[in-house]
Design a protein around this motif. Structure first.
Motif, PDB file in Angstrom:
ATOM      1  N   ARG A 129      45.771  42.405  56.909  1.00  0.00           N
ATOM      2  CA  ARG A 129      44.422  42.291  57.455  1.00  0.00           C
ATOM      3  C   ARG A 129      43.624  41.281  56.656  1.00  0.00           C
ATOM      4  NH1 ARG A 129      42.472  48.389  57.564  1.00  0.00           N
ATOM      5  NH2 ARG A 129      43.548  48.342  55.562  1.00  0.00           N
ATOM      6  N   PRO A 130      42.675  40.615  57.322  1.00  0.00           N
ATOM      7  CA  PRO A 130      41.873  39.633  56.591  1.00  0.00           C
ATOM      8  C   PRO A 130      41.144  40.269  55.421  1.00  0.00           C
ATOM      9  CG  PRO A 130      41.534  39.428  58.968  1.00  0.00           C
ATOM     10  CD  PRO A 130      42.340  40.675  58.740  1.00  0.00           C
ATOM     11  N   VAL A 131      40.990  39.502  54.350  1.00  0.00           N
ATOM     12  CA  VAL A 131      40.266  39.984  53.184  1.00  0.00           C
ATOM     13  C   VAL A 131      38.774  39.946  53.481  1.00  0.00           C
ATOM     14  CG1 VAL A 131      39.713  39.489  50.775  1.00  0.00           C
ATOM     15  CG2 VAL A 131      42.043  39.164  51.616  1.00  0.00           C
ATOM     16  N   PRO A 132      38.043  41.041  53.249  1.00  0.00           N
ATOM     17  CA  PRO A 132      36.599  41.022  53.521  1.00  0.00           C
ATOM     18  C   PRO A 132      35.913  39.951  52.682  1.00  0.00           C
ATOM     19  CG  PRO A 132      37.387  43.263  53.078  1.00  0.00           C
ATOM     20  CD  PRO A 132      38.491  42.325  52.744  1.00  0.00           C
ATOM     21  N   ARG A 133      34.927  39.304  53.279  1.00  0.00           N
ATOM     22  CA  ARG A 133      34.223  38.249  52.563  1.00  0.00           C
ATOM     23  C   ARG A 133      33.076  38.790  51.724  1.00  0.00           C
ATOM     24  NH1 ARG A 133      35.846  33.389  53.690  1.00  0.00           N
ATOM     25  NH2 ARG A 133      36.933  32.936  55.628  1.00  0.00           N
ATOM     26  N   ALA A 134      32.704  40.027  51.926  1.00  0.00           N
ATOM     27  CA  ALA A 134      31.596  40.578  51.150  1.00  0.00           C
ATOM     28  C   ALA A 134      31.966  40.581  49.678  1.00  0.00           C
ATOM     29  CB  ALA A 134      31.294  42.006  51.618  1.00  0.00           C
ATOM     30  N   ILE A 135      31.053  40.133  48.858  1.00  0.00           N
ATOM     31  CA  ILE A 135      31.295  40.051  47.416  1.00  0.00           C
ATOM     32  C   ILE A 135      30.719  41.302  46.772  1.00  0.00           C
ATOM     33  CG2 ILE A 135      30.808  38.741  45.329  1.00  0.00           C
ATOM     34  CD1 ILE A 135      30.543  36.283  47.105  1.00  0.00           C
ATOM     35  N   ALA A 136      31.573  42.131  46.239  1.00  0.00           N
ATOM     36  CA  ALA A 136      31.136  43.382  45.620  1.00  0.00           C
ATOM     37  C   ALA A 136      31.559  43.414  44.163  1.00  0.00           C
ATOM     38  CB  ALA A 136      31.742  44.577  46.360  1.00  0.00           C
ATOM     39  N   VAL A 137      30.882  44.254  43.371  1.00  0.00           N
ATOM     40  CA  VAL A 137      31.268  44.423  41.980  1.00  0.00           C
ATOM     41  C   VAL A 137      32.577  45.177  41.930  1.00  0.00           C
ATOM     42  CG1 VAL A 137      30.608  45.448  39.789  1.00  0.00           C
ATOM     43  CG2 VAL A 137      28.874  44.421  41.253  1.00  0.00           C
ATOM     44  N   ARG A 138      33.556  44.651  41.220  1.00  0.00           N
ATOM     45  CA  ARG A 138      34.875  45.267  41.154  1.00  0.00           C
ATOM     46  C   ARG A 138      34.868  46.444  40.199  1.00  0.00           C
ATOM     47  NH1 ARG A 138      38.340  41.401  43.455  1.00  0.00           N
ATOM     48  NH2 ARG A 138      37.023  40.354  44.949  1.00  0.00           N
ATOM     49  N   ALA A 139      35.909  47.263  40.324  1.00  0.00           N
ATOM     50  CA  ALA A 139      36.044  48.408  39.442  1.00  0.00           C
ATOM     51  C   ALA A 139      36.221  47.939  38.012  1.00  0.00           C
ATOM     52  CB  ALA A 139      37.264  49.230  39.873  1.00  0.00           C
ATOM     53  N   ALA A 140      35.839  48.850  37.105  1.00  0.00           N
ATOM     54  CA  ALA A 140      35.929  48.493  35.691  1.00  0.00           C
ATOM     55  C   ALA A 140      37.370  48.165  35.324  1.00  0.00           C
ATOM     56  CB  ALA A 140      35.417  49.649  34.841  1.00  0.00           C
ATOM     57  N   GLY A 141      37.545  47.150  34.530  1.00  0.00           N
ATOM     58  CA  GLY A 141      38.878  46.725  34.112  1.00  0.00           C
ATOM     59  C   GLY A 141      38.744  45.608  33.104  1.00  0.00           C
ATOM     60  N   PRO A 142      39.853  45.009  32.734  1.00  0.00           N
ATOM     61  CA  PRO A 142      39.792  43.913  31.752  1.00  0.00           C
ATOM     62  C   PRO A 142      38.937  42.769  32.275  1.00  0.00           C
ATOM     63  CG  PRO A 142      42.054  44.650  32.145  1.00  0.00           C
ATOM     64  CD  PRO A 142      41.210  45.286  33.197  1.00  0.00           C
ATOM     65  N   LYS A 143      37.975  42.346  31.466  1.00  0.00           N
ATOM     66  CA  LYS A 143      37.128  41.229  31.855  1.00  0.00           C
ATOM     67  C   LYS A 143      37.728  39.918  31.375  1.00  0.00           C
ATOM     68  CE  LYS A 143      32.488  43.132  32.341  1.00  0.00           C
ATOM     69  NZ  LYS A 143      31.069  42.956  31.951  1.00  0.00           N
ATOM     70  N   VAL A 144      37.407  38.872  32.108  1.00  0.00           N
ATOM     71  CA  VAL A 144      37.752  37.526  31.671  1.00  0.00           C
ATOM     72  C   VAL A 144      36.568  37.004  30.865  1.00  0.00           C
ATOM     73  CG1 VAL A 144      38.214  35.165  32.425  1.00  0.00           C
ATOM     74  CG2 VAL A 144      39.258  37.090  33.637  1.00  0.00           C
ATOM     75  N   GLN A 145      36.834  36.527  29.648  1.00  0.00           N
ATOM     76  CA  GLN A 145      35.778  35.955  28.805  1.00  0.00           C
ATOM     77  C   GLN A 145      35.779  34.437  28.971  1.00  0.00           C
ATOM     78  OE1 GLN A 145      38.044  38.296  27.186  1.00  0.00           O
ATOM     79  NE2 GLN A 145      36.591  39.872  27.800  1.00  0.00           N
ATOM     80  N   VAL A 146      34.638  33.892  29.318  1.00  0.00           N
ATOM     81  CA  VAL A 146      34.476  32.444  29.450  1.00  0.00           C
ATOM     82  C   VAL A 146      33.461  31.997  28.413  1.00  0.00           C
ATOM     83  CG1 VAL A 146      33.756  30.540  30.938  1.00  0.00           C
ATOM     84  CG2 VAL A 146      35.054  32.448  31.901  1.00  0.00           C
ATOM     85  N   SER A 147      33.859  31.061  27.570  1.00  0.00           N
ATOM     86  CA  SER A 147      32.995  30.561  26.509  1.00  0.00           C
ATOM     87  C   SER A 147      32.664  29.098  26.759  1.00  0.00           C
ATOM     88  CB  SER A 147      33.673  30.720  25.144  1.00  0.00           C
ATOM     89  OG  SER A 147      32.877  30.153  24.123  1.00  0.00           O
ATOM     90  N   LEU A 148      31.369  28.805  26.861  1.00  0.00           N
ATOM     91  CA  LEU A 148      30.895  27.450  27.094  1.00  0.00           C
ATOM     92  C   LEU A 148      30.227  26.858  25.859  1.00  0.00           C
ATOM     93  CD1 LEU A 148      29.148  28.109  30.541  1.00  0.00           C
ATOM     94  CD2 LEU A 148      31.494  27.383  30.166  1.00  0.00           C
ATOM     95  N   LEU A 149      29.990  27.687  24.836  1.00  0.00           N
ATOM     96  CA  LEU A 149      29.238  27.257  23.656  1.00  0.00           C
ATOM     97  C   LEU A 149      30.153  26.613  22.629  1.00  0.00           C
ATOM     98  CD1 LEU A 149      26.859  30.322  23.443  1.00  0.00           C
ATOM     99  CD2 LEU A 149      26.390  28.070  24.420  1.00  0.00           C
ATOM    100  N   GLY A 150      30.843  25.597  23.052  1.00  0.00           N
ATOM    101  CA  GLY A 150      31.859  24.885  22.300  1.00  0.00           C
ATOM    102  C   GLY A 150      32.792  24.280  23.332  1.00  0.00           C
ATOM    103  N   PRO A 151      33.984  23.834  22.962  1.00  0.00           N
ATOM    104  CA  PRO A 151      34.969  23.440  23.974  1.00  0.00           C
ATOM    105  C   PRO A 151      35.232  24.622  24.911  1.00  0.00           C
ATOM    106  CG  PRO A 151      35.677  22.774  21.781  1.00  0.00           C
ATOM    107  CD  PRO A 151      34.483  23.653  21.584  1.00  0.00           C
ATOM    108  N   LEU A 152      35.306  24.362  26.211  1.00  0.00           N
ATOM    109  CA  LEU A 152      35.481  25.440  27.179  1.00  0.00           C
ATOM    110  C   LEU A 152      36.741  26.242  26.886  1.00  0.00           C
ATOM    111  CD1 LEU A 152      34.585  26.834  29.815  1.00  0.00           C
ATOM    112  CD2 LEU A 152      35.972  25.185  31.051  1.00  0.00           C
ATOM    113  N   GLN A 153      36.588  27.560  26.843  1.00  0.00           N
ATOM    114  CA  GLN A 153      37.716  28.460  26.634  1.00  0.00           C
ATOM    115  C   GLN A 153      37.590  29.636  27.584  1.00  0.00           C
ATOM    116  OE1 GLN A 153      37.716  29.696  22.514  1.00  0.00           O
ATOM    117  NE2 GLN A 153      38.508  27.740  21.769  1.00  0.00           N
TER     118      GLN A 153
END
Length: 360
Positions: free
Chosen positions: A86-110
């Motif tokens: 089935r098509p993936v719903p386009r509504a953007i919702a907050v996902r269940a708690a889980g491992p977060k991706v950390q994005v760091s911009l305050l230096g070289p992007l990591q």
């Protein structure tokens, strides 16, 4: 009139074999790889893809990759899905708690997850991620991303969907198919609650610094300033191309200086002169044209009985301003210099709000 995201046909209009080909294209397979996987000739694969583009109103293969992902026929890091989905719903919702991706911009992007660094690809692709991270949850259209990353020299082809597809694979949350980058009606955005961006954490700390200031809690203000400054790892967005990265480098650098100034002003009021003066010397050397920093250093040195050193700081700043900018010292710097010459210690009182950029 061009077909938009909202009125574009779905994969339901495709025949079974066409759905299988689109699924394989969405997973990044080349025509020869699709032919081998589906027991077809390469010519047959090319014909299927041509019909797919016409039926779905897609511009090119890159758009087909993104469409396959968005309609659920492909999942990042997985092989082609050949069963009906089935098509993936386009509504953007907050996902269940889980491992977060950390994005760091305050230096070289990591970017990292669970302590593991993620491969973000080449610089333009990284700049697309930086634009999404700086968007603070706002959807960005393909045109906005092109303007932010390429400016007046757009790429030969619209590579944004390809970069989004690759970033989705690189940033996939956990072992599941959930995407860290969602596609809404207006454009792309990072999924709320899944990504932790260091710039957002700095802004949260800045708000708390302002509250501590207003509450008359200098020790807490100094502690929060130190936490915010600890998130900086060098020049923000170092090496990233594009107009947005260039502007944000300047803004975030000024943000850091403002936080440092606030911290040092409170340290001086608390009597932590030695630590503050050492940091002021280092910061003034890095930003020799910043007159509020020079004035603060002059005041701190004079209050510590180092009048000659304070006057040396003024002379150094005066020469640098004349040589680099062809201007005289500002009224603020001249006033600090005159008060030191006259021994007017009362006039050199360190107001924690004076001469600093607002950070609250």
């Amino acid at each position: 009139m061009p077909t938009t995201t909202t009125d574009r046909p779905t994969a339901a209009v495709l025949r079974h074999q066409e759905r299988r080909v689109l699924s394989a294209v969405g997973c990044g397979l080349r025509d020869d790889e699709i032919a081998a996987a589906l027991a077809l000739s390469e010519d047959a694969v090319a014909e299927h893809l041509a019909r797919i583009l016409v039926k779905l109103g897609l511009r090119d293969r890159a758009a087909a990759i993104v469409h396959a992902f968005d309609c659920g026929l492909a999942a990042p890091g997985r092989g082609p899905r050949t069963r009906s989905v089935r098509p993936v719903p386009r509504a953007i919702a907050v996902r269940a708690a889980g491992p977060k991706v950390q994005v760091s911009l305050l230096g070289p992007l990591q970017a990292g997850r669970d302590g593991q660094s993620l491969n973000l690809g080449h610089l333009r692709q990284q700049a697309v991620l930086a634009a999404l991270a700086l968007g603070a949850g706002r959807s960005l259209s393909q045109q906005e991303l092109l303007d932010d990353v390429w400016g007046m020299e757009p790429p030969v082809a619209n590579v944004v969907p390809v970069y989004i597809y690759r970033l989705r694979k690189a940033l996939r949350a956990g072992d599941g198919p959930d995407s860290v980058i969602a596609r809404g009606l207006r454009g792309y955005q990072l999924v709320p609650g899944v990504v932790d961006v260091d710039v957002a954490r700095v802004e949260e700390l800045v708000t708390r610094i302002g509250k501590a200031d207003r509450a008359g809690e200098p020790l807490e203000a100094v502690r929060l300033c130190a936490l915010a400054l600890g998130l900086f790892r060098g020049e923000p967005l170092a090496g990233l191309p594009g107009p947005l990265a260039e502007l944000e480098r300047l803004r975030l650098t000024e943000r850091r200086i403002a936080i440092v100034q606030r911290k040092l002003q409170w340290q001086l009021r608390l009597g932590q002169d030695a630590e503050a003066i050492a940091e002021l010397f280092a910061l003034s050397a890095a930003h020799p044209l910043n007159e509020p920093l020079a004035a603060m250093l002059m005041q701190a040195l004079y209050r510590n009985g180092r009048q000659a050193d304070a006057l040396t700081v003024f002379e150094r700043a005066r020469r640098r301003l004349a040589d680099d900018l062809g201007v005289l010292p500002s009224r603020m710097l001249r006033r600090a210099h005159q008060m030191i010459l006259c021994g007017d210690e009362a006039g050199l009182g360190l107001n924690p709000w004076a001469g600093s950029s607002t950070v609250s």
